[in-house]
Design a protein around this motif. Structure first.
Motif, PDB file in Angstrom:
ATOM      1  N   ASP A 240      -1.434  -3.093  -8.881  1.00 53.64           N
ATOM      2  CA  ASP A 240      -2.473  -2.317  -9.556  1.00 53.64           C
ATOM      3  C   ASP A 240      -2.113  -0.839  -9.465  1.00 53.64           C
ATOM      4  O   ASP A 240      -2.064  -0.269  -8.380  1.00 53.64           O
ATOM      5  N   LEU A 241      -1.872  -0.242 -10.621  1.00 50.52           N
ATOM      6  CA  LEU A 241      -1.513   1.181 -10.645  1.00 50.52           C
ATOM      7  C   LEU A 241      -2.781   1.999 -10.826  1.00 50.52           C
ATOM      8  O   LEU A 241      -3.671   1.602 -11.572  1.00 50.52           O
ATOM      9  N   GLY A 242      -2.877   3.122 -10.138  1.00 45.39           N
ATOM     10  CA  GLY A 242      -4.114   3.889 -10.260  1.00 45.39           C
ATOM     11  C   GLY A 242      -3.955   5.328  -9.821  1.00 45.39           C
ATOM     12  O   GLY A 242      -2.861   5.795  -9.542  1.00 45.39           O
ATOM     13  N   SER A 243      -5.117   5.981  -9.734  1.00 40.58           N
ATOM     14  CA  SER A 243      -5.050   7.399  -9.420  1.00 40.58           C
ATOM     15  C   SER A 243      -5.283   7.677  -7.940  1.00 40.58           C
ATOM     16  O   SER A 243      -4.712   8.603  -7.377  1.00 40.58           O
ATOM     17  N   ALA A 244      -6.116   6.875  -7.277  1.00 39.78           N
ATOM     18  CA  ALA A 244      -6.350   7.098  -5.855  1.00 39.78           C
ATOM     19  C   ALA A 244      -5.070   6.791  -5.084  1.00 39.78           C
ATOM     20  O   ALA A 244      -4.645   7.560  -4.223  1.00 39.78           O
ATOM     21  N   TYR A 245      -4.471   5.665  -5.415  1.00 40.15           N
ATOM     22  CA  TYR A 245      -3.151   5.333  -4.893  1.00 40.15           C
ATOM     23  C   TYR A 245      -2.242   5.086  -6.081  1.00 40.15           C
ATOM     24  O   TYR A 245      -2.683   4.584  -7.095  1.00 40.15           O
ATOM     25  N   LEU A 246      -0.996   5.428  -5.917  1.00 36.11           N
ATOM     26  CA  LEU A 246      -0.054   5.183  -7.003  1.00 36.11           C
ATOM     27  C   LEU A 246      -0.059   3.692  -7.333  1.00 36.11           C
ATOM     28  O   LEU A 246      -0.128   3.293  -8.484  1.00 36.11           O
ATOM     29  N   ALA A 247      -0.008   2.864  -6.291  1.00 35.53           N
ATOM     30  CA  ALA A 247      -0.006   1.423  -6.523  1.00 35.53           C
ATOM     31  C   ALA A 247      -0.579   0.711  -5.309  1.00 35.53           C
ATOM     32  O   ALA A 247      -0.384   1.149  -4.183  1.00 35.53           O
ATOM     33  N   VAL A 248      -1.305  -0.366  -5.585  1.00 34.01           N
ATOM     34  CA  VAL A 248      -1.698  -1.267  -4.510  1.00 34.01           C
ATOM     35  C   VAL A 248      -1.141  -2.635  -4.875  1.00 34.01           C
ATOM     36  O   VAL A 248      -1.293  -3.094  -6.009  1.00 34.01           O
ATOM     37  N   LEU A 249      -0.465  -3.269  -3.913  1.00 35.52           N
ATOM     38  CA  LEU A 249       0.211  -4.529  -4.169  1.00 35.52           C
ATOM     39  C   LEU A 249      -0.578  -5.690  -3.556  1.00 35.52           C
ATOM     40  O   LEU A 249      -1.294  -5.511  -2.573  1.00 35.52           O
ATOM     41  N   SER A 250      -0.412  -6.860  -4.147  1.00 38.71           N
ATOM     42  CA  SER A 250      -1.082  -8.033  -3.590  1.00 38.71           C
ATOM     43  C   SER A 250      -0.351  -8.528  -2.339  1.00 38.71           C
ATOM     44  O   SER A 250      -0.801  -9.421  -1.655  1.00 38.71           O
ATOM     45  N   ASP A 251       0.783  -7.929  -2.055  1.00 43.59           N
ATOM     46  CA  ASP A 251       1.613  -8.365  -0.938  1.00 43.59           C
ATOM     47  C   ASP A 251       2.300  -7.120  -0.368  1.00 43.59           C
ATOM     48  O   ASP A 251       2.313  -6.075  -1.003  1.00 43.59           O
ATOM     49  N   PRO A 258       3.314  -3.842   7.649  1.00 42.21           N
ATOM     50  CA  PRO A 258       2.021  -4.336   7.160  1.00 42.21           C
ATOM     51  C   PRO A 258       1.273  -3.321   6.295  1.00 42.21           C
ATOM     52  O   PRO A 258       0.387  -3.690   5.524  1.00 42.21           O
ATOM     53  N   ASP A 259       1.602  -2.028   6.418  1.00 44.12           N
ATOM     54  CA  ASP A 259       0.893  -1.016   5.628  1.00 44.12           C
ATOM     55  C   ASP A 259       1.499  -0.814   4.243  1.00 44.12           C
ATOM     56  O   ASP A 259       1.007  -0.009   3.470  1.00 44.12           O
ATOM     57  N   SER A 260       2.569  -1.517   3.968  1.00 42.49           N
ATOM     58  CA  SER A 260       3.305  -1.178   2.750  1.00 42.49           C
ATOM     59  C   SER A 260       2.728  -1.796   1.479  1.00 42.49           C
ATOM     60  O   SER A 260       3.317  -1.668   0.419  1.00 42.49           O
ATOM     61  N   ALA A 261       1.568  -2.446   1.585  1.00 47.73           N
ATOM     62  CA  ALA A 261       0.949  -2.959   0.356  1.00 47.73           C
ATOM     63  C   ALA A 261       0.295  -1.829  -0.437  1.00 47.73           C
ATOM     64  O   ALA A 261       0.022  -1.967  -1.610  1.00 47.73           O
ATOM     65  N   VAL A 262       0.047  -0.714   0.246  1.00 50.25           N
ATOM     66  CA  VAL A 262      -0.555   0.436  -0.420  1.00 50.25           C
ATOM     67  C   VAL A 262       0.497   1.533  -0.551  1.00 50.25           C
ATOM     68  O   VAL A 262       1.075   1.971   0.438  1.00 50.25           O
ATOM     69  N   VAL A 263       0.765   1.931  -1.773  1.00 48.84           N
ATOM     70  CA  VAL A 263       1.765   2.968  -2.000  1.00 48.84           C
ATOM     71  C   VAL A 263       1.043   4.231  -2.429  1.00 48.84           C
ATOM     72  O   VAL A 263       0.440   4.281  -3.497  1.00 48.84           O
ATOM     73  N   GLU A 264       1.085   5.229  -1.582  1.00 50.25           N
ATOM     74  CA  GLU A 264       0.383   6.466  -1.899  1.00 50.25           C
ATOM     75  C   GLU A 264       1.167   7.268  -2.917  1.00 50.25           C
ATOM     76  O   GLU A 264       2.364   7.102  -3.066  1.00 50.25           O
ATOM     77  N   HIS A 265       0.450   8.148  -3.580  1.00 50.78           N
ATOM     78  CA  HIS A 265       1.173   9.108  -4.408  1.00 50.78           C
ATOM     79  C   HIS A 265       2.047   9.892  -3.459  1.00 50.78           C
ATOM     80  O   HIS A 265       1.623  10.202  -2.348  1.00 50.78           O
ATOM     81  N   PRO A 266       3.276  10.190  -3.886  1.00 51.28           N
ATOM     82  CA  PRO A 266       4.247  10.806  -2.984  1.00 51.28           C
ATOM     83  C   PRO A 266       3.605  11.833  -2.050  1.00 51.28           C
ATOM     84  O   PRO A 266       3.029  12.815  -2.507  1.00 51.28           O
ATOM     85  N   ARG A 267       3.651  11.553  -0.740  1.00 51.07           N
ATOM     86  CA  ARG A 267       2.893  12.351   0.192  1.00 51.07           C
ATOM     87  C   ARG A 267       3.448  13.751   0.390  1.00 51.07           C
ATOM     88  O   ARG A 267       2.722  14.701   0.555  1.00 51.07           O
ATOM     89  N   ARG A 268       4.772  13.844   0.360  1.00 51.30           N
ATOM     90  CA  ARG A 268       5.313  15.179   0.615  1.00 51.30           C
ATOM     91  C   ARG A 268       4.929  16.160  -0.486  1.00 51.30           C
ATOM     92  O   ARG A 268       5.121  17.349  -0.365  1.00 51.30           O
ATOM     93  N   LEU A 269       4.366  15.639  -1.581  1.00 57.49           N
ATOM     94  CA  LEU A 269       3.902  16.542  -2.617  1.00 57.49           C
ATOM     95  C   LEU A 269       2.821  17.471  -2.083  1.00 57.49           C
ATOM     96  O   LEU A 269       2.696  18.602  -2.503  1.00 57.49           O
ATOM     97  N   LYS A 270       2.026  16.959  -1.123  1.00 63.69           N
ATOM     98  CA  LYS A 270       0.945  17.774  -0.601  1.00 63.69           C
ATOM     99  C   LYS A 270       1.468  19.077  -0.010  1.00 63.69           C
ATOM    100  O   LYS A 270       0.913  20.139  -0.233  1.00 63.69           O
ATOM    101  N   LEU A 271       2.560  18.953   0.727  1.00 61.77           N
ATOM    102  CA  LEU A 271       3.162  20.148   1.314  1.00 61.77           C
ATOM    103  C   LEU A 271       3.599  21.114   0.223  1.00 61.77           C
ATOM    104  O   LEU A 271       3.315  22.306   0.276  1.00 61.77           O
ATOM    105  N   SER A 272       4.282  20.563  -0.777  1.00 58.62           N
ATOM    106  CA  SER A 272       4.734  21.414  -1.872  1.00 58.62           C
ATOM    107  C   SER A 272       3.554  22.022  -2.602  1.00 58.62           C
ATOM    108  O   SER A 272       3.607  23.157  -3.052  1.00 58.62           O
TER     109      SER A 272
END
Ligand code: ZN
Length: 490
Positions: A240-251, A258-272
């Motif tokens: 599932d692609l979205g705006s809160a998270y880049l992607a959430v996977l069913s697996d 175990p945390d890798s089912a949720v893919v955040e929008h690239p985090r280092r972008l926050k620093l930039s």
């Protein structure tokens, strides 16, 4: 293994010398000049046509008839180039003309400038007539120094290649000479040595303060016929692609995390992003027209560019991981644009969520569309199958455990609660599971091999491998404007 010929761009950051930087800028200037020259000729012809139509209308002829009666062709590249060769002049022998310095740069700068003008005229016309998908294309505008992107495109005789790698660290550009690569050209070098990659053209462009070369090649690519052991273990995944998270996977994306089912929008972008905000504030405090302002503006541009590069790298890493860890990947079928529109309409951005604070809407649109685009061409590369669900599948409304419908859930909710079985999970996670289920259903209804896109209406479609572009996925113009052999040699 089956071999396919694909067009792929290999993109390299360049480390040009100071004299080369001057030369690159001059080449880009020549390409800009050529584009503007061709555009001016087209506009003049168009205006003349308009004037004659107006004159006929004034004399009492109906507009549609008048439009048909006036025959003025808009000149395109062959005619423009022919006229240009006749009147360009030559500063070497004191012949004055429109462009007496033409011999100082590679001739292809001009040719590709003329071709690009043809393309932008064509795009405008077909957009005007409604024959073109996507955003409305405006009336072609002149390229301005400092405003438009500096870029030029060179072609060569494939039989006697002058665009070629010398060792792993240098790229030879015709007439310009050897330019040092910032990274390594090893991968392309190897493919070329084995005869698996033939260089067609190169587009050199400036982004921020850096110059890049995007080398377009015809690549004989070996496509795996079946998934690897790792992909078979991964099996089918719903994304599932979205705006809160880049992607959430069913697996899980990575088996051991175990945390890798949720893919955040690239985090280092926050620093930039923090750095960007700071740089923009500094810019706003400077005086218009001052040297400090120019310097601050360069800094803002550099950070913007860095963010774009990092985002692109992360998206590539994600899509590669997905296509090489699973044999089947299911995604929703509706357009990304529609998804964003729904999310913002339901108030998510007004409430100041991540969407508005972290991301420019435009960039978010691009990221999600980019993920889908990359999945569609990378799936066959790695022997995976992309399943695109039919639009309208109610993945957000249905409980992924018991199948009951909760019509009150909207895309702006972050949680999903089921009144029937009491399931209470993140909305995107629920959606990902439903997408996985729907993917499995559509898999059952078609026989599929690997490397195919299933559009979930029953048919399996071979993707257009020709349109697959490699690393340079940011630069879509590469695939569209490069037509090998389209440029006649002088
Ligand atoms: Zn339920």
């Amino acid at each position: 293994m089956a071999t396919h010929e694909v067009l792929r761009a290999f993109r390299f950051a360049l480390d040009p010398s100071e004299t080369q930087v001057v030369a690159l800028a001059r080449y880009a200037g020549a390409a800009r000049w050529a584009f503007n020259h061709a555009l001016a000729i087209k506009q003049a012809a168009h205006q003349q046509w308009r004037a004659e139509v107006d004159a006929l209308v004034k004399s009492g002829i109906a507009e549609p008839e008048a439009r048909k009666a006036v025959k003025i062709a808009i000149p395109s590249k062959p005619a423009i180039q022919k006229a240009w060769v006749a009147e360009r002049g030559d500063s070497r022998c004191d012949v004055d003309g429109s462009c007496p310095w033409w011999w100082e740069v590679n001739n292809y700068c001009f040719q590709s400038g003329f071709i690009d003008a043809d393309a932008s005229w064509r795009n405008w016309l077909s957009s005007l007539r409604g024959n073109r998908d996507g955003r409305r294309v405006g009336y072609p505008r002149y390229k301005k120094k400092g405003r438009s992107r500096d870029s030029f495109r060179l072609h060569h005789d494939v039989k006697r290649p002058s665009i070629r790698l010398l060792g792993h660290r240098r790229l030879n550009l015709p007439k310009l000479g050897e330019v040092r690569l910032h990274g390594s050209g090893k991968r392309l070098m190897r493919l070329a040595a084995r005869g698996q990659a033939v260089i067609q053209s190169v587009t050199v462009s400036r982004a921020g303060s850096r110059w890049y070369a995007s080398v377009l090649c015809k690549v004989q690519q070996e496509l795996p016929q079946r998934p690897t052991a790792r992909q078979r273990v991964g099996g089918l995944v719903g994304v599932d692609l979205g705006s809160a998270y880049l992607a959430v996977l069913s697996d899980r994306l990575h088996r051991d995390n175990p945390d890798s089912a949720v893919v955040e929008h690239p985090r280092r972008l926050k620093l930039s992003m923090d750095r960007l905000v700071k740089a923009q504030r500094a810019l706003s405090r400077t005086v218009k027209g001052s040297a400090r302002r120019a310097k601050a503006a360069r800094k803002v541009a550099r950070i913007h560019h860095q963010i774009a590069e990092r985002r692109a790298t992360d998206v590539h890493a994600f899509t590669k991981c997905l296509t090489s860890n699973f044999s089947h990947i299911a995604v929703e079928g509706f357009s990304v644009e529609g998804m964003i529109a729904r999310e913002t309409a339901s108030g998510r951005s007004r409430r100041g969520s991540k969407l508005s604070s972290l991301f420019n809407r435009h960039l978010l649109d691009a990221s999600l569309g980019e993920v889908k685009r990359q999945l569609s061409y990378k799936a066959p590369w790695y022997g995976a199958t992309l399943i695109v669900l039919a639009p309208g599948e109610p993945v957000n409304l249905i409980c992924s455990r018991c199948g009951a419908q909760n019509s009150r859930v909207t895309v702006s909710d972050s949680k999903f609660s089921c009144r029937d079985c009491g399931l209470h999970i993140a909305r995107q996670q629920n959606a990902a599971r439903n997408i996985m289920r729907a993917g499995r259903r559509s898999l059952g209804s078609v026989t599929s091999g690997s490397g195919e896109t299933i559009n979930a209406r029953g048919g399996a479609v071979r993707p257009h491998t020709r349109s697959g572009v490699g690393r340079a996925a940011l630069k879509r113009e590469d695939t569209r404007s490069h037509r090998p052999g389209a440029i006649p040699r002088e």
